[in-house]
Write a protein that holds these residues in place. Structure first.
Motif, mmCIF file in Angstrom:
data_model
loop_
_atom_site.group_PDB
_atom_site.id
_atom_site.type_symbol
_atom_site.label_atom_id
_atom_site.label_comp_id
_atom_site.label_asym_id
_atom_site.label_seq_id
_atom_site.Cartn_x
_atom_site.Cartn_y
_atom_site.Cartn_z
ATOM 1 N N ALA A 72 -17.769 77.462 64.523
ATOM 2 C CA ALA A 72 -17.749 76.595 65.677
ATOM 3 C C ALA A 72 -17.147 75.170 65.266
ATOM 4 O O ALA A 72 -16.158 74.654 65.803
ATOM 5 N N ALA A 73 -17.900 74.657 64.235
ATOM 6 C CA ALA A 73 -17.520 73.441 63.720
ATOM 7 C C ALA A 73 -16.126 73.380 63.026
ATOM 8 O O ALA A 73 -15.374 72.645 63.146
ATOM 9 N N ALA A 74 -15.937 74.591 62.019
ATOM 10 C CA ALA A 74 -14.768 74.498 61.338
ATOM 11 C C ALA A 74 -13.621 74.735 62.443
ATOM 12 O O ALA A 74 -12.518 74.234 62.017
ATOM 13 N N LYS A 75 -13.640 75.620 63.304
ATOM 14 C CA LYS A 75 -12.530 75.747 64.345
ATOM 15 C C LYS A 75 -12.242 74.480 65.103
ATOM 16 O O LYS A 75 -11.212 73.882 65.000
ATOM 17 N N THR A 76 -13.333 73.776 65.444
ATOM 18 C CA THR A 76 -13.062 72.279 66.015
ATOM 19 C C THR A 76 -12.396 71.603 65.021
ATOM 20 O O THR A 76 -11.278 70.660 65.414
ATOM 21 N N ILE A 77 -12.829 71.400 63.867
ATOM 22 C CA ILE A 77 -12.285 70.433 62.770
ATOM 23 C C ILE A 77 -10.830 70.628 62.463
ATOM 24 O O ILE A 77 -9.909 69.947 62.514
ATOM 25 N N ALA A 78 -10.526 72.179 62.431
ATOM 26 C CA ALA A 78 -8.957 72.659 62.325
ATOM 27 C C ALA A 78 -8.214 72.499 63.360
ATOM 28 O O ALA A 78 -7.022 71.773 63.134
ATOM 29 N N GLU A 79 -8.808 72.315 64.576
ATOM 30 C CA GLU A 79 -7.908 72.007 65.785
ATOM 31 C C GLU A 79 -7.720 70.526 65.768
ATOM 32 O O GLU A 79 -6.721 70.214 66.514
ATOM 33 N N GLY A 80 -8.648 69.828 65.272
ATOM 34 C CA GLY A 80 -8.323 68.425 64.985
ATOM 35 C C GLY A 80 -7.402 68.013 64.062
ATOM 36 O O GLY A 80 -7.182 66.602 63.963
ATOM 37 N N GLY A 81 -6.709 68.960 63.449
ATOM 38 C CA GLY A 81 -5.873 68.614 62.359
ATOM 39 C C GLY A 81 -6.326 68.175 60.938
ATOM 40 O O GLY A 81 -5.579 67.625 60.186
ATOM 41 N N ARG A 82 -7.450 68.579 60.805
ATOM 42 C CA ARG A 82 -8.166 68.092 59.431
ATOM 43 C C ARG A 82 -8.044 69.414 58.649
ATOM 44 O O ARG A 82 -8.497 70.274 59.001
ATOM 45 N N SER A 83 -8.137 69.206 57.311
ATOM 46 C CA SER A 83 -8.334 70.471 56.386
ATOM 47 C C SER A 83 -9.962 70.779 56.235
ATOM 48 O O SER A 83 -10.873 69.792 56.213
ATOM 49 N N VAL A 84 -10.192 71.793 56.334
ATOM 50 C CA VAL A 84 -11.630 72.453 56.196
ATOM 51 C C VAL A 84 -11.758 73.673 55.620
ATOM 52 O O VAL A 84 -10.866 74.386 55.569
ATOM 53 N N LEU A 85 -12.962 73.971 54.834
ATOM 54 C CA LEU A 85 -13.313 74.988 54.046
ATOM 55 C C LEU A 85 -14.811 75.367 54.393
ATOM 56 O O LEU A 85 -15.473 74.503 54.461
ATOM 57 N N VAL A 86 -15.139 76.554 54.937
ATOM 58 C CA VAL A 86 -16.348 77.093 55.039
ATOM 59 C C VAL A 86 -16.889 78.069 53.783
ATOM 60 O O VAL A 86 -15.979 78.663 53.306
ATOM 61 N N LEU A 87 -17.868 77.370 53.136
ATOM 62 C CA LEU A 87 -18.394 78.535 52.366
ATOM 63 C C LEU A 87 -19.672 79.299 52.767
ATOM 64 O O LEU A 87 -20.814 78.481 53.322
ATOM 65 N N GLU A 88 -19.628 80.586 52.857
ATOM 66 C CA GLU A 88 -20.493 81.274 53.431
ATOM 67 C C GLU A 88 -21.350 82.174 52.257
ATOM 68 O O GLU A 88 -20.625 82.850 51.649
ATOM 69 N N ALA A 89 -22.527 82.074 52.050
ATOM 70 C CA ALA A 89 -23.333 82.969 51.011
ATOM 71 C C ALA A 89 -23.148 84.201 51.291
ATOM 72 O O ALA A 89 -23.165 85.150 50.417
ATOM 73 N N ARG A 90 -23.143 84.963 52.378
ATOM 74 C CA ARG A 90 -23.003 86.458 52.786
ATOM 75 C C ARG A 90 -21.749 86.885 52.405
ATOM 76 O O ARG A 90 -20.693 86.111 52.339
ATOM 77 N N GLU A 91 -21.490 88.222 52.764
ATOM 78 C CA GLU A 91 -20.314 88.805 52.467
ATOM 79 C C GLU A 91 -19.821 89.025 53.810
ATOM 80 O O GLU A 91 -18.673 89.878 53.868
ATOM 81 N N ARG A 92 -20.270 88.417 54.784
ATOM 82 C CA ARG A 92 -19.678 88.521 55.981
ATOM 83 C C ARG A 92 -19.858 87.286 56.915
ATOM 84 O O ARG A 92 -20.630 86.201 56.384
ATOM 85 N N ALA A 93 -19.034 87.227 58.115
ATOM 86 C CA ALA A 93 -19.238 85.989 58.938
ATOM 87 C C ALA A 93 -20.413 86.353 59.938
ATOM 88 O O ALA A 93 -20.617 87.474 60.200
ATOM 89 N N GLY A 94 -21.112 85.177 60.531
ATOM 90 C CA GLY A 94 -21.724 85.509 61.785
ATOM 91 C C GLY A 94 -23.290 85.184 61.697
ATOM 92 O O GLY A 94 -23.711 85.027 62.784
ATOM 93 N N GLY A 95 -23.728 84.977 60.497
ATOM 94 C CA GLY A 95 -25.062 84.626 60.366
ATOM 95 C C GLY A 95 -26.115 85.393 61.174
ATOM 96 O O GLY A 95 -25.888 86.705 61.000
ATOM 97 N N ARG A 96 -26.675 84.806 62.190
ATOM 98 C CA ARG A 96 -27.639 85.705 62.694
ATOM 99 C C ARG A 96 -27.170 86.285 63.903
ATOM 100 O O ARG A 96 -28.010 86.943 64.857
ATOM 101 N N VAL A 97 -25.620 86.337 64.042
ATOM 102 C CA VAL A 97 -25.090 87.293 64.977
ATOM 103 C C VAL A 97 -24.352 88.382 64.414
ATOM 104 O O VAL A 97 -23.545 88.001 63.408
#
Length: 509
Positions: A72-97
């Protein structure tokens, strides 16, 4: 993997390796680097490959953690026109979802967060935006109240798990609604008029200081294990009251009724296809902005730039959003010293202990008996149960929480299945033995979550260190459902926290 189940749609190095059966609606995944706004939905797999590639550029922001709050943070930052990178430890997105599939029939189940209810408008908006439908949790007939081997039924329409034979329990619940929750400073519990006292005692000690029947006290103790997956002696009373007060929004005060109820409450609806479709589709849209298998090991900074070291490489950014539970975000090496309050906050939080067991049936036999499929009580190992929907199959899902979960952390799948099935037999009858498939997921053994559904604080933590929960340290900002004002511990709180942290980044000069 902490169970015998397989993740549904784990990220894959190439889109071509995804089987046709798993593509939703037969739509293929678009090219990597899909721009926000031009949506192509396939299996929910983010188009960046595990390990990804980290460029030499300095990003406007790096987000640590690809769970719902980080996305949600990355999506909002990208929509604000800023460059963003997400580093995720797992091999999937979603965390506890997270969605999993059963070993025999491949039935998709929610392994983690799944329910949505009134006032949870932020997750509802994302579900609508990404085309994830919901349906009502089955709530007809009677629910079961289980107290030390005694089974009682109550109309599911009551909304609260009140033992019909114990009017004191209803009185205790009413008292809980009226006392410390009145005018509660949601999201800032350290400002409560009685904060010093409430944060000096555990939830159990607070209950024991009140005159009430053993049944009423057990029921209110159960509120902590059912909702938070910890025992009443493991968390601060102030934390618990803040948790209840957060079960609302700016226009609707939080309440225990909304927190524990199905109709009109936090368990009112569930997502078709699993709640994980939402973060998977956000990650899919972010494309190469998401890098997997990239646990972050250290974060350092100067006045000009932050340096984030991960297993996928080192990246530089103007801002960093750590979208992790405070119970585990302290495991990162912060090269510049954090504030003493932030260090104390990390030490004062712990994860709940939880697993979910789901049994798949050909027919919903409990409905024929006039039962909703819902249970609450002090059963062991399953203390809370709901009927779930899964691809036309009929499912009973039970939570294994707190001490029961810790007892079974290292138990075999066979032992857990046998004990949980016996619970279902006790609750619903011998037909519960006849499940055709089942699923188990142990969050305690998931290395990048270390439990769930939420981190809770010990006595003394919030009044001493609570102001550090959202306060940036240098260029580092904090997200995660635990940092939300409303619906802390829920998907809505995760989304709120990510959007709030993103706004801090976007507003920074």
């Amino acid at each position: 993997m902490p169970s015998s189940l397989h993740s549904v749609n784990p990220p894959s190095r190439t889109v071509a390796s995804v089987s046709r059966r798993r593509l939703l609606g037969g739509v293929a995944v678009g090219a990597a680097g899909l721009a926000l706004g031009g949506r192509v939905f396939g299996s929910g797999i983010a188009s960046a490959s595990p390990g990804g590639s980290i460029g030499a550029q300095t990003y406007d922001a790096v987000v640590v953690g690809g769970g719902l709050s980080g996305l949600a943070a990355a999506k909002t930052i990208a929509e604000g026109g800023r460059s963003v990178l997400v580093l995720e430890a797992r091999e999937r997105a979603g965390g506890r979802v997270h969605n999993i599939s059963t070993p025999k029939l491949g039935v998709t189940l929610d392994a983690g967060a799944e329910f949505i209810g009134p006032t949870q408008t932020h997750i509802a908006a994302l579900a609508k935006e990404y085309g994830v439908a919901s349906l009502p949790t089955y709530n007809a007939g009677d629910s079961i109240y289980w107290n030390s081997g005694r089974r009682a039924t109550m109309p599911s329409a009551l909304g609260l798990p009140i033992d019909p034979a114990s009017p004191e329990a209803a009185l205790a619940l009413s008292q809980l609604e009226l006392e410390p929750l009145l005018g509660f400073p949601v999201g800032e519990p350290w400002k409560h008029r009685d904060a010093a006292y409430l944060d000096s005692v555990t939830w159990q000690q607070w209950l024991e200081s009140r005159t009430m029947s053993p049944t009423a006290r057990m029921l209110l103790s159960l509120a902590s294990s059912a909702a938070l997956s910890v025992e009443a002696h493991e968390l601060s009373a102030l934390y618990f009251f803040n948790y209840v007060a957060s079960a609302g929004d700016e226009a609707n005060p939080g309440s225990l009724i909304r927190l524990l109820s199905t109709a009109g409450g936090a368990q009112e609806r569930l997502f078709v296809g699993g709640a994980a479709l939402i973060p998977l589709r956000i990650a899919n849209e972010l494309g190469e902005r998401v890098v997997y298998n990239a646990p972050v090991r250290s974060i350092g900074w100067t006045d000009e730039v932050a340096t984030v070291e991960s297993d996928a490489g080192t990246v530089r950014a103007k801002k960093v959003v750590v979208a992790m539970s405070p119970a585990i975000s302290g495991g990162i090496d912060y090269r510049q010293r954090l504030t003493s309050a932030r260090v104390g906050l990390h030490a004062g939080y712990r994860m709940g202990a939880i697993s979910k067991f789901a049994a798949v049936y050909r027919e919903p036999f409990w409905r024929a008996k006039g039962l909703s499929g819902q249970v609450i009580g002090n059963g062991d190992p399953i203390d809370v149960c709901f009927e779930n929907y899964a691809e036309g199959n009929h499912v009973l899902m039970g939570f294994i929480s707190a001490d029961s979960m810790r007892r079974l952390d290292q138990a075999s799948e066979e032992q857990i299945t046998a004990e949980c099935t016996q619970n279902f037999v006790d609750y619903f009858g011998p037909e519960a033995n006849d499940h055709v498939d089942h699923g188990i997921f142990k969050w305690d053994l998931e290395p990048w979550s270390q439990g769930g559904p939420v981190a809770v604080s010990r006595p003394g933590t919030l009044t001493r260190y609570g102001t550090a929960l959202r306060a940036p340290v240098g260029p580092v900002h904090w997200a995660g459902t635990e940092t939300s004002d409303y619906w802390t511990g829920y998907m809505d709180g995760a989304v709120r926290s990510g959007q709030r942290a993103a706004k801090e980044v976007l507003d920074a000069r």
